[in-house]
Design a protein around this motif. Structure first.
Motif, PDB file in Angstrom:
ATOM      1  N   MET A  26       0.814  -1.219   0.000  1.00  0.00           N
ATOM      2  CA  MET A  26       0.000   0.000   0.000  1.00  0.00           C
ATOM      3  C   MET A  26       0.846   1.266   0.000  1.00  0.00           C
ATOM      4  SD  MET A  26      -3.248  -0.965   2.409  1.00  0.00           S
ATOM      5  CE  MET A  26      -3.888   0.697   2.273  1.00  0.00           C
ATOM      6  N   THR A  27       1.810   1.350   0.916  1.00  0.00           N
ATOM      7  CA  THR A  27       2.562   2.609   1.070  1.00  0.00           C
ATOM      8  C   THR A  27       3.790   2.678   0.163  1.00  0.00           C
ATOM      9  OG1 THR A  27       4.013   1.757   2.806  1.00  0.00           O
ATOM     10  CG2 THR A  27       1.893   2.714   3.513  1.00  0.00           C
ATOM     11  N   LYS A  28       4.211   1.538  -0.390  1.00  0.00           N
ATOM     12  CA  LYS A  28       5.431   1.428  -1.203  1.00  0.00           C
ATOM     13  C   LYS A  28       6.687   1.698  -0.382  1.00  0.00           C
ATOM     14  CE  LYS A  28       2.831   0.550  -4.696  1.00  0.00           C
ATOM     15  NZ  LYS A  28       2.312  -0.793  -4.710  1.00  0.00           N
ATOM     16  N   GLU A  29       6.528   1.781   0.946  1.00  0.00           N
ATOM     17  CA  GLU A  29       7.651   1.972   1.863  1.00  0.00           C
ATOM     18  C   GLU A  29       8.510   0.707   1.870  1.00  0.00           C
ATOM     19  OE1 GLU A  29       8.036   2.983   6.641  1.00  0.00           O
ATOM     20  OE2 GLU A  29       6.160   2.192   5.863  1.00  0.00           O
ATOM     21  N   SER A  30       9.825   0.883   1.970  1.00  0.00           N
ATOM     22  CA  SER A  30      10.736  -0.253   2.027  1.00  0.00           C
ATOM     23  C   SER A  30      11.137  -0.481   3.482  1.00  0.00           C
ATOM     24  CB  SER A  30      11.972   0.031   1.173  1.00  0.00           C
ATOM     25  OG  SER A  30      12.765  -1.127   1.071  1.00  0.00           O
ATOM     26  N   LEU A  31      10.956  -1.722   3.976  1.00  0.00           N
ATOM     27  CA  LEU A  31      11.246  -2.044   5.366  1.00  0.00           C
ATOM     28  C   LEU A  31      12.319  -3.115   5.447  1.00  0.00           C
ATOM     29  CD1 LEU A  31       7.545  -2.168   6.253  1.00  0.00           C
ATOM     30  CD2 LEU A  31       9.139  -0.838   7.595  1.00  0.00           C
ATOM     31  N   PHE A  32      13.235  -2.944   6.371  1.00  0.00           N
ATOM     32  CA  PHE A  32      14.292  -3.918   6.618  1.00  0.00           C
ATOM     33  C   PHE A  32      13.691  -5.162   7.260  1.00  0.00           C
ATOM     34  CE2 PHE A  32      17.488  -5.797   9.431  1.00  0.00           C
ATOM     35  CZ  PHE A  32      18.564  -5.933   8.562  1.00  0.00           C
ATOM     36  N   VAL A  33      14.194  -6.334   6.873  1.00  0.00           N
ATOM     37  CA  VAL A  33      13.765  -7.582   7.507  1.00  0.00           C
ATOM     38  C   VAL A  33      14.994  -8.443   7.779  1.00  0.00           C
ATOM     39  CG1 VAL A  33      13.272  -8.699   5.274  1.00  0.00           C
ATOM     40  CG2 VAL A  33      12.259  -9.617   7.377  1.00  0.00           C
ATOM     41  N   HIS A  34      15.062  -9.014   8.983  1.00  0.00           N
ATOM     42  CA  HIS A  34      16.165  -9.911   9.358  1.00  0.00           C
ATOM     43  C   HIS A  34      15.608 -11.324   9.476  1.00  0.00           C
ATOM     44  CE1 HIS A  34      19.364 -11.810  11.696  1.00  0.00           C
ATOM     45  NE2 HIS A  34      20.136 -10.907  11.115  1.00  0.00           N
ATOM     46  N   ILE A  35      16.417 -12.307   9.139  1.00  0.00           N
ATOM     47  CA  ILE A  35      15.991 -13.708   9.149  1.00  0.00           C
ATOM     48  C   ILE A  35      15.420 -14.130  10.504  1.00  0.00           C
ATOM     49  CG2 ILE A  35      18.261 -14.682   9.735  1.00  0.00           C
ATOM     50  CD1 ILE A  35      15.771 -16.148   7.176  1.00  0.00           C
ATOM     51  N   ASN A  36      15.882 -13.528  11.594  1.00  0.00           N
ATOM     52  CA  ASN A  36      15.359 -13.866  12.926  1.00  0.00           C
ATOM     53  C   ASN A  36      13.886 -13.494  13.084  1.00  0.00           C
ATOM     54  OD1 ASN A  36      17.900 -14.760  13.593  1.00  0.00           O
ATOM     55  ND2 ASN A  36      18.431 -12.994  14.835  1.00  0.00           N
ATOM     56  N   ASN A  37      13.391 -12.585  12.231  1.00  0.00           N
ATOM     57  CA  ASN A  37      11.994 -12.153  12.312  1.00  0.00           C
ATOM     58  C   ASN A  37      11.116 -12.822  11.255  1.00  0.00           C
ATOM     59  OD1 ASN A  37      12.415 -10.383  14.482  1.00  0.00           O
ATOM     60  ND2 ASN A  37      13.244  -8.850  13.100  1.00  0.00           N
ATOM     61  N   VAL A  38      11.646 -13.882  10.630  1.00  0.00           N
ATOM     62  CA  VAL A  38      10.910 -14.583   9.575  1.00  0.00           C
ATOM     63  C   VAL A  38      10.461 -15.948  10.086  1.00  0.00           C
ATOM     64  CG1 VAL A  38      11.082 -15.587   7.271  1.00  0.00           C
ATOM     65  CG2 VAL A  38      12.222 -13.409   7.767  1.00  0.00           C
ATOM     66  N   GLU A  39       9.181 -16.251   9.891  1.00  0.00           N
ATOM     67  CA  GLU A  39       8.645 -17.563  10.231  1.00  0.00           C
ATOM     68  C   GLU A  39       8.589 -18.366   8.936  1.00  0.00           C
ATOM     69  OE1 GLU A  39       4.925 -16.715  12.155  1.00  0.00           O
ATOM     70  OE2 GLU A  39       5.892 -15.344  13.555  1.00  0.00           O
ATOM     71  N   GLY A  40       9.396 -19.410   8.826  1.00  0.00           N
ATOM     72  CA  GLY A  40       9.474 -20.177   7.587  1.00  0.00           C
ATOM     73  C   GLY A  40      10.597 -19.653   6.717  1.00  0.00           C
ATOM     74  N   GLU A  41      10.412 -19.740   5.412  1.00  0.00           N
ATOM     75  CA  GLU A  41      11.433 -19.282   4.481  1.00  0.00           C
ATOM     76  C   GLU A  41      10.858 -18.201   3.588  1.00  0.00           C
ATOM     77  OE1 GLU A  41      13.214 -22.422   2.236  1.00  0.00           O
ATOM     78  OE2 GLU A  41      13.362 -23.744   3.968  1.00  0.00           O
ATOM     79  N   ILE A  42      11.708 -17.259   3.203  1.00  0.00           N
ATOM     80  CA  ILE A  42      11.285 -16.250   2.235  1.00  0.00           C
ATOM     81  C   ILE A  42      12.375 -16.084   1.187  1.00  0.00           C
ATOM     82  CG2 ILE A  42       9.847 -14.979   3.879  1.00  0.00           C
ATOM     83  CD1 ILE A  42      12.006 -12.783   3.896  1.00  0.00           C
ATOM     84  N   GLY A  43      11.992 -15.534   0.066  1.00  0.00           N
ATOM     85  CA  GLY A  43      12.927 -15.255  -1.008  1.00  0.00           C
ATOM     86  C   GLY A  43      12.449 -14.047  -1.791  1.00  0.00           C
ATOM     87  N   GLN A  44      13.307 -13.563  -2.668  1.00  0.00           N
ATOM     88  CA  GLN A  44      12.987 -12.384  -3.465  1.00  0.00           C
ATOM     89  C   GLN A  44      11.696 -12.605  -4.255  1.00  0.00           C
ATOM     90  OE1 GLN A  44      16.424 -10.480  -4.867  1.00  0.00           O
ATOM     91  NE2 GLN A  44      15.411  -9.493  -6.578  1.00  0.00           N
ATOM     92  N   ASP A  45      10.867 -11.568  -4.337  1.00  0.00           N
ATOM     93  CA  ASP A  45       9.587 -11.545  -5.051  1.00  0.00           C
ATOM     94  C   ASP A  45       8.478 -12.331  -4.362  1.00  0.00           C
ATOM     95  OD1 ASP A  45      10.655  -9.885  -7.049  1.00  0.00           O
ATOM     96  OD2 ASP A  45      11.399 -11.620  -8.162  1.00  0.00           O
ATOM     97  N   ASN A  46       8.714 -12.880  -3.145  1.00  0.00           N
ATOM     98  CA  ASN A  46       7.640 -13.545  -2.403  1.00  0.00           C
ATOM     99  C   ASN A  46       6.666 -12.493  -1.873  1.00  0.00           C
ATOM    100  OD1 ASN A  46       9.624 -16.108  -0.700  1.00  0.00           O
ATOM    101  ND2 ASN A  46       8.780 -16.098  -2.740  1.00  0.00           N
ATOM    102  N   LYS A  47       5.373 -12.838  -1.865  1.00  0.00           N
ATOM    103  CA  LYS A  47       4.365 -12.003  -1.218  1.00  0.00           C
ATOM    104  C   LYS A  47       4.305 -12.448   0.236  1.00  0.00           C
ATOM    105  CE  LYS A  47      -0.374 -10.418  -1.715  1.00  0.00           C
ATOM    106  NZ  LYS A  47      -1.601 -10.509  -2.518  1.00  0.00           N
ATOM    107  N   VAL A  48       4.396 -11.521   1.160  1.00  0.00           N
ATOM    108  CA  VAL A  48       4.449 -11.851   2.585  1.00  0.00           C
ATOM    109  C   VAL A  48       3.479 -10.982   3.378  1.00  0.00           C
ATOM    110  CG1 VAL A  48       6.845 -12.664   2.532  1.00  0.00           C
ATOM    111  CG2 VAL A  48       6.399 -10.248   2.968  1.00  0.00           C
ATOM    112  N   SER A  49       3.092 -11.500   4.545  1.00  0.00           N
ATOM    113  CA  SER A  49       2.376 -10.688   5.527  1.00  0.00           C
ATOM    114  C   SER A  49       3.360 -10.423   6.658  1.00  0.00           C
ATOM    115  CB  SER A  49       1.129 -11.407   6.041  1.00  0.00           C
ATOM    116  OG  SER A  49       1.487 -12.563   6.760  1.00  0.00           O
ATOM    117  N   TYR A  50       3.206  -9.293   7.316  1.00  0.00           N
ATOM    118  CA  TYR A  50       4.151  -8.927   8.376  1.00  0.00           C
ATOM    119  C   TYR A  50       3.567  -7.847   9.262  1.00  0.00           C
ATOM    120  CZ  TYR A  50       5.100  -4.846   5.507  1.00  0.00           C
ATOM    121  OH  TYR A  50       4.955  -3.691   4.783  1.00  0.00           O
ATOM    122  N   GLU A  51       4.234  -7.652  10.386  1.00  0.00           N
ATOM    123  CA  GLU A  51       3.919  -6.537  11.278  1.00  0.00           C
ATOM    124  C   GLU A  51       5.163  -5.665  11.343  1.00  0.00           C
ATOM    125  OE1 GLU A  51       1.829  -7.862  14.962  1.00  0.00           O
ATOM    126  OE2 GLU A  51       2.066  -9.821  13.996  1.00  0.00           O
TER     127      GLU A  51
END
Length: 65
Positions: A26-51
């Motif tokens: 929605m906002t097009k804001e870019s947010l930093f994410v660290h692997i410690n805050n990921v549940e499961g696996e993620i990769g480039q271009d994945n659609k994710v939900s987050y807080e």
């Protein structure tokens, strides 16, 4: 804004270093994410939900699925 589940796309993720960035849908804001805050696996271009929470250098993504 905090404690609200948001949707975004992983715009960059470096598996060897364990961090990347999520672009909010929605906002097009870019947010930093660290692997410690990921549940499961993620990769480039994945659609994710987050807080979000405030980190030492600004807002960061947490509880990423």
């Amino acid at each position: 804004e905090e404690d609200k589940i948001r949707i975004g796309i992983v715009s960059y993720f470096n598996e060897s270093k364990g961090f990347g960035f999520i672009r909010d849908s929605m906002t097009k804001e870019s947010l930093f994410v660290h692997i410690n805050n990921v549940e499961g696996e993620i990769g480039q271009d994945n659609k994710v939900s987050y807080e979000t929470e405030r980190g030492p250098k600004g807002m960061v993504a947490i509880n990423v699925n």
